[in-house]
Scaffold this motif. Structure first.
Motif, short mmCIF file in Angstrom:
data_model
loop_
_atom_site.label_atom_id
_atom_site.label_comp_id
_atom_site.label_asym_id
_atom_site.label_seq_id
_atom_site.Cartn_x
_atom_site.Cartn_y
_atom_site.Cartn_z
N ILE A 10 44.33 30.00 33.93
CA ILE A 10 43.09 29.54 33.31
C ILE A 10 41.89 29.83 34.21
CG2 ILE A 10 41.82 27.46 32.63
CD1 ILE A 10 44.48 26.39 31.54
N ARG A 11 42.04 29.57 35.50
CA ARG A 11 40.94 29.84 36.44
C ARG A 11 40.66 31.33 36.56
NH1 ARG A 11 39.51 25.16 39.47
NH2 ARG A 11 41.02 23.51 39.11
N THR A 12 41.72 32.13 36.56
CA THR A 12 41.53 33.58 36.64
C THR A 12 40.81 34.10 35.40
OG1 THR A 12 43.53 33.78 37.96
CG2 THR A 12 42.71 35.79 36.91
N ARG A 13 41.25 33.64 34.24
CA ARG A 13 40.58 34.05 33.00
C ARG A 13 39.13 33.62 32.99
NH1 ARG A 13 38.26 32.37 28.68
NH2 ARG A 13 38.47 33.43 26.71
N SER A 14 38.85 32.41 33.42
CA SER A 14 37.47 31.92 33.45
C SER A 14 36.62 32.76 34.39
CB SER A 14 37.46 30.46 33.89
OG SER A 14 36.16 29.99 34.03
N PHE A 15 37.16 33.09 35.56
CA PHE A 15 36.42 33.92 36.51
C PHE A 15 36.14 35.30 35.94
CE2 PHE A 15 36.43 37.13 39.85
CZ PHE A 15 35.35 36.70 40.61
N ARG A 17 36.15 36.22 32.82
CA ARG A 17 35.29 36.11 31.64
C ARG A 17 33.82 36.03 32.03
NH1 ARG A 17 35.06 37.70 27.09
NH2 ARG A 17 33.70 36.59 25.73
N ARG A 18 33.56 35.36 33.13
CA ARG A 18 32.19 35.12 33.55
C ARG A 18 31.60 36.28 34.36
NH1 ARG A 18 32.82 30.21 36.14
NH2 ARG A 18 33.17 29.37 34.07
N ASN A 23 33.04 42.23 30.26
CA ASN A 23 32.96 40.99 29.48
C ASN A 23 31.52 40.55 29.26
OD1 ASN A 23 35.71 40.79 29.25
ND2 ASN A 23 35.94 39.55 31.07
#
Length: 127
Positions: A10-15, A17-18, A23
């Motif tokens: 989840i943290r990797t995806r959030s990073f 994504r941002r 992206n």
């Protein structure tokens, strides 16, 4: 263990994504103002595939194995750039249809309001 993996993903995806440039660009293209840039953005797949080629060549010629991770990320970004073109055309067509329907409804309500005023004036003038 599963909870740790889930939290890390989840943290990797959030990073990603941002902060990933692809992206950020896709987020801009999916706005109403950016829909027209979807097809030209497809050309960005070429540099991403070039980067993937260079990194895979470097990894095969004795480079560190973790370069393959960046190869996968580059290929995934290239695929996203290729997909955003057709998707943006569909979204742009939908936006145009929605805007046309809104304009037509506004014209229809303005015409109905104008007709109501004329009827009110005729009724008021007849008294």
């Amino acid at each position: 263990m599963i909870r740790l993996l889930l939290a890390a993903s989840i943290r990797t995806r959030s990073f990603l994504r941002r902060y990933m440039p692809s992206n950020i660009l896709i987020d801009f293209i999916r706005t109403r103002r950016g829909l027209k840039w979807g097809v030209p953005a497809m050309l960005l797949a070429i540099p991403y595939l070039g980067i993937a080629y260079l990194l895979s060549t470097a990894a095969q010629n004795g480079g560190p194995g973790w370069l393959n991770l960046f190869v996968l990320v580059s290929i995934w970004s290239a695929l996203k750039m290729l997909w955003i073109g057709p998707i943006s055309l569909v979204l742009l067509t939908r936006a145009h249809a929605r805007e046309y329907a809104q304009r037509r409804a506004a014209r229809k309500s303005a015409a109905a309001e104008h007709d109501d005023r004329e009827v009110d004036l005729m009724v008021a003038g007849g008294r």
